[in-house]
Design a protein around this motif. Structure first.
Motif, PDB file in Angstrom:
ATOM      1  N   ARG A 185       7.489  18.552  -2.578  1.00  0.00           N
ATOM      2  CA  ARG A 185       7.685  19.650  -3.536  1.00  0.00           C
ATOM      3  C   ARG A 185       9.101  19.627  -4.081  1.00  0.00           C
ATOM      4  N   ASP A 220       6.385  15.366  11.344  1.00  0.00           N
ATOM      5  CA  ASP A 220       4.937  15.313  11.167  1.00  0.00           C
ATOM      6  C   ASP A 220       4.615  14.967   9.721  1.00  0.00           C
ATOM      7  N   LYS A 276      -1.263  10.825  10.425  1.00  0.00           N
ATOM      8  CA  LYS A 276      -2.686  11.175  10.570  1.00  0.00           C
ATOM      9  C   LYS A 276      -3.537  10.234   9.736  1.00  0.00           C
ATOM     10  N   SER A 318      -5.596  16.736  14.749  1.00  0.00           N
ATOM     11  CA  SER A 318      -4.853  17.773  14.046  1.00  0.00           C
ATOM     12  C   SER A 318      -5.837  18.496  13.151  1.00  0.00           C
ATOM     13  N   GLN A 350      -3.132  19.282  17.785  1.00  0.00           N
ATOM     14  CA  GLN A 350      -2.235  19.956  16.830  1.00  0.00           C
ATOM     15  C   GLN A 350      -3.077  20.991  16.106  1.00  0.00           C
ATOM     16  N   ARG A 365      -3.520  25.159  14.203  1.00  0.00           N
ATOM     17  CA  ARG A 365      -2.905  26.285  13.494  1.00  0.00           C
ATOM     18  C   ARG A 365      -2.763  27.476  14.445  1.00  0.00           C
ATOM     19  N   PHE A 418       1.178  24.515  14.236  1.00  0.00           N
ATOM     20  CA  PHE A 418       1.647  24.551  12.850  1.00  0.00           C
ATOM     21  C   PHE A 418       1.120  25.802  12.157  1.00  0.00           C
ATOM     22  N   GLY A 419       1.651  26.063  10.962  1.00  0.00           N
ATOM     23  CA  GLY A 419       1.149  27.212  10.180  1.00  0.00           C
ATOM     24  C   GLY A 419       1.570  28.533  10.784  1.00  0.00           C
TER      25      GLY A 419
HETATM   26  N1  LIG Z   1      -4.670  20.061   9.339  1.00  0.00           N
HETATM   27  C1  LIG Z   1      -3.434  19.705   9.568  1.00  0.00           C
HETATM   28  O1  LIG Z   1      -3.221  18.766  10.267  1.00  0.00           O
HETATM   29  C2  LIG Z   1      -2.281  20.473   8.980  1.00  0.00           C
HETATM   30  C3  LIG Z   1      -2.552  21.464   8.077  1.00  0.00           C
HETATM   31  C4  LIG Z   1      -1.485  22.177   7.546  1.00  0.00           C
HETATM   32  C5  LIG Z   1      -0.189  21.860   7.946  1.00  0.00           C
HETATM   33  N2  LIG Z   1       0.069  20.854   8.821  1.00  0.00           N
HETATM   34  C6  LIG Z   1       1.476  20.530   9.193  1.00  0.00           C
HETATM   35  O2  LIG Z   1       2.148  21.705   9.559  1.00  0.00           O
HETATM   36  C7  LIG Z   1       3.300  21.911   8.715  1.00  0.00           C
HETATM   37  C8  LIG Z   1       3.518  23.393   8.498  1.00  0.00           C
HETATM   38  O3  LIG Z   1       2.364  23.987   7.952  1.00  0.00           O
HETATM   39  P1  LIG Z   1       2.353  25.052   6.779  1.00  0.00           P
HETATM   40  O4  LIG Z   1       3.247  24.597   5.697  1.00  0.00           O
HETATM   41  O5  LIG Z   1       0.944  25.370   6.485  1.00  0.00           O
HETATM   42  O6  LIG Z   1       2.859  26.366   7.480  1.00  0.00           O
HETATM   43  P2  LIG Z   1       4.118  27.324   7.645  1.00  0.00           P
HETATM   44  O7  LIG Z   1       5.189  26.646   8.413  1.00  0.00           O
HETATM   45  O8  LIG Z   1       3.505  28.547   8.195  1.00  0.00           O
HETATM   46  O9  LIG Z   1       4.596  27.687   6.177  1.00  0.00           O
HETATM   47  C9  LIG Z   1       5.478  26.949   5.429  1.00  0.00           C
HETATM   48  C10 LIG Z   1       5.855  27.807   4.232  1.00  0.00           C
HETATM   49  O10 LIG Z   1       6.669  28.905   4.679  1.00  0.00           O
HETATM   50  C11 LIG Z   1       7.819  29.030   3.868  1.00  0.00           C
HETATM   51  N3  LIG Z   1       8.967  29.327   4.752  1.00  0.00           N
HETATM   52  C12 LIG Z   1       9.571  28.508   5.639  1.00  0.00           C
HETATM   53  N4  LIG Z   1      10.579  29.131   6.277  1.00  0.00           N
HETATM   54  C13 LIG Z   1      10.634  30.390   5.774  1.00  0.00           C
HETATM   55  C14 LIG Z   1      11.464  31.516   6.020  1.00  0.00           C
HETATM   56  N5  LIG Z   1      12.447  31.486   6.937  1.00  0.00           N
HETATM   57  N6  LIG Z   1      11.209  32.653   5.321  1.00  0.00           N
HETATM   58  C15 LIG Z   1      10.218  32.708   4.411  1.00  0.00           C
HETATM   59  N7  LIG Z   1       9.389  31.659   4.127  1.00  0.00           N
HETATM   60  C16 LIG Z   1       9.597  30.513   4.798  1.00  0.00           C
HETATM   61  C17 LIG Z   1       8.011  27.682   3.191  1.00  0.00           C
HETATM   62  O11 LIG Z   1       8.460  27.894   1.862  1.00  0.00           O
HETATM   63  P3  LIG Z   1       9.907  27.327   1.406  1.00  0.00           P
HETATM   64  O12 LIG Z   1       9.732  25.869   1.187  1.00  0.00           O
HETATM   65  O13 LIG Z   1      10.191  28.090   0.155  1.00  0.00           O
HETATM   66  O14 LIG Z   1      10.877  27.653   2.506  1.00  0.00           O
HETATM   67  C18 LIG Z   1       6.622  27.045   3.203  1.00  0.00           C
HETATM   68  O15 LIG Z   1       5.973  27.227   1.971  1.00  0.00           O
HETATM   69  C19 LIG Z   1       3.003  21.095   7.459  1.00  0.00           C
HETATM   70  O16 LIG Z   1       4.158  20.695   6.758  1.00  0.00           O
HETATM   71  C20 LIG Z   1       2.288  19.916   8.062  1.00  0.00           C
HETATM   72  O17 LIG Z   1       3.229  19.000   8.582  1.00  0.00           O
HETATM   73  C21 LIG Z   1      -0.959  20.177   9.367  1.00  0.00           C
END
Ligand SMILES: NC(=O)c1ccc[n+]([C@@H]2O[C@H](COP(=O)([O-])OP(=O)(O)OC[C@H]3O[C@@H](n4cnc5c(N)ncnc54)[C@H](OP(=O)(O)O)[C@@H]3O)[C@@H](O)[C@H]2O)c1
Length: 319
Positions: free
Chosen positions: A27, A50, A80, A185, A205, A207, A227-228
């Motif tokens: 992004r 990751d 993955k 995951s 891994q 949520r 995550f998440g």
């Molecule tokens: N199925 C799977 O295997 C799977 C699925 C989803 C995710 N993942 C992995 O898990 C990681 C995290 O998942 P996710 O992105 O869904 O969840 P998350 O960590 O809950 O959310 C990330 C979002 O939160 C915002 N953020 C981060 N720090 C913040 C703060 N201090 N205050 C306010 N907002 C904040 C970020 O925006 P900004 O960029 O603006 O800070 C970003 O858009 C992914 O990058 C990926 O590596 C794996």
């Protein structure tokens, strides 16, 4: 009690408690900004990364690779297989910065693109041949000889998962030194049931956030990565608090007295959800990475207890 800075996930993989999720890395519009972000994570003490074949429309692995190449032995990397960047969109990978900007400005258009993507999402097949091909592609993209963890990515109940041949493939890839461990995951319960079929050392891994709970598959010594933990919980929590004057006052006072934010507490909650789990943070903002590392280093269970007490008193969440 303070948190340990590293956890042993499997006999062959010890990772830092905080990991950096590269799902949103692309992004950032410029290579230098992406490199600064990764460097910020690493310099803050986050040494687990990751990634996935599909992140950044197939570009995130190479981007991470450029950064970790000179420090491969100091980091752990999970990638993955199973969801490929769609051919129709991977050709647009280089344009993704501007395209994402357009979609971010017009939520309706973003929704339509996502709905169209979901509709095209036919059942997927997870077999040894696909896994092998994807692993070789990931190794080449990252420019590494091995991955610390290889995950089956996002398999759903409706998908065709060839468990026996995948187990054989994973053992072979381990013998070849191409992976150190493997696992599942997943967004939902399908991952939990699958990981049990893959054996006790398979990494799950999954949520998690403060409004959810970890299922039985996450217990009993299962190597775990969460995550998440932030985005949807934060917007829900912020909405609940804003709707109630007493809660607004209570949380404002708490955050001011402790020099904290709601996001800090959500991270802290995830860190204590399982003390032997890795927790992924994902952001495009270096200051947020630095803060996450500071939270893990300096905040302890007392802070979390205060936060939970405030949630209970204000009835934002019945815990
Ligand atoms: N199925 C799977 O295997 C799977 C699925 C989803 C995710 N993942 C992995 O898990 C990681 C995290 O998942 P996710 O992105 O869904 O969840 P998350 O960590 O809950 O959310 C990330 C979002 O939160 C915002 N953020 C981060 N720090 C913040 C703060 N201090 N205050 C306010 N907002 C904040 C970020 O925006 P900004 O960029 O603006 O800070 C970003 O858009 C992914 O990058 C990926 O590596 C794996």
């Amino acid at each position: 009690m303070s948190l340990s800075p590293r956890v042993m996930l499997t006999p062959d993989v010890t990772a830092t408690r905080l990991g950096f999720g590269c799902g949103g890395l692309m992004r950032l519009g410029s290579r230098s900004a992406r490199e600064r972000l990764l460097a910020c994570a690493f310099e803050s003490g986050i040494a687990h990364f990751d990634v996935a074949r599909m992140y950044g429309l197939g570009q995130a692995e190479a981007e991470l690779g450029r950064f970790v190449r000179a420090r491969r032995s100091e980091v752990t990397i999970a990638t993955k297989f199973g969801i490929e960047p769609r051919r129709s969109v991977s050709s647009l990978a280089r344009l993704q910065g501007p395209v994402r900007t357009v979609l971010a400005r017009w939520p309706a258009l973003r929704g339509a693109v996502k709905r169209r993507g979901d509709a095209l999402d036919a059942p997927r097949q997870y077999d040894a041949r696909t896994a092998r091909r994807s692993l070789e592609a990931s190794l080449a993209q990252v420019g590494t000889e091995y991955f610390d963890i290889l995950f089956v990515h996002g398999a759903r109940h409706s998908d065709d998962v060839r468990v026996a041949e995948l187990c054989e493939f994973a053992e072979e890839a381990k013998r070849e030194g191409k992976i150190r461990s493997w696992g599942v995951s997943s967004e939902d319960t399908s991952g939990a049931s699958l990981v049990n079929a893959f054996g006790r050392e398979a990494v799950l891994q999954t949520r998690y956030d403060i409004f959810s709970s970890l299922g039985p598959a996450a217990g009993d010594g299962r190597p775990l990565i969460l995550f998440g933990i932030l985005a949807s919980a934060l917007s829900y929590l912020t909405g609940c608090i804003a709707a109630d004057q007493r809660a607004s006052k209570r949380f404002a006072e708490l955050c001011e007295a402790r020099a904290t934010s709601l996001a800090d507490y959500l991270l802290l909650d995830a860190l204590y959800a399982r003390e032997n789990a890795v927790v992924l943070v994902s952001t495009t903002q270096p200051a947020r990475v630095t803060r996450a590392a500071e939270v893990a280093r300096t905040m302890n269970r007392t802070y979390l207890d205060e936060f939970r007490a405030a949630l209970k008193d204000t009835r934002v969440l019945s815990l």
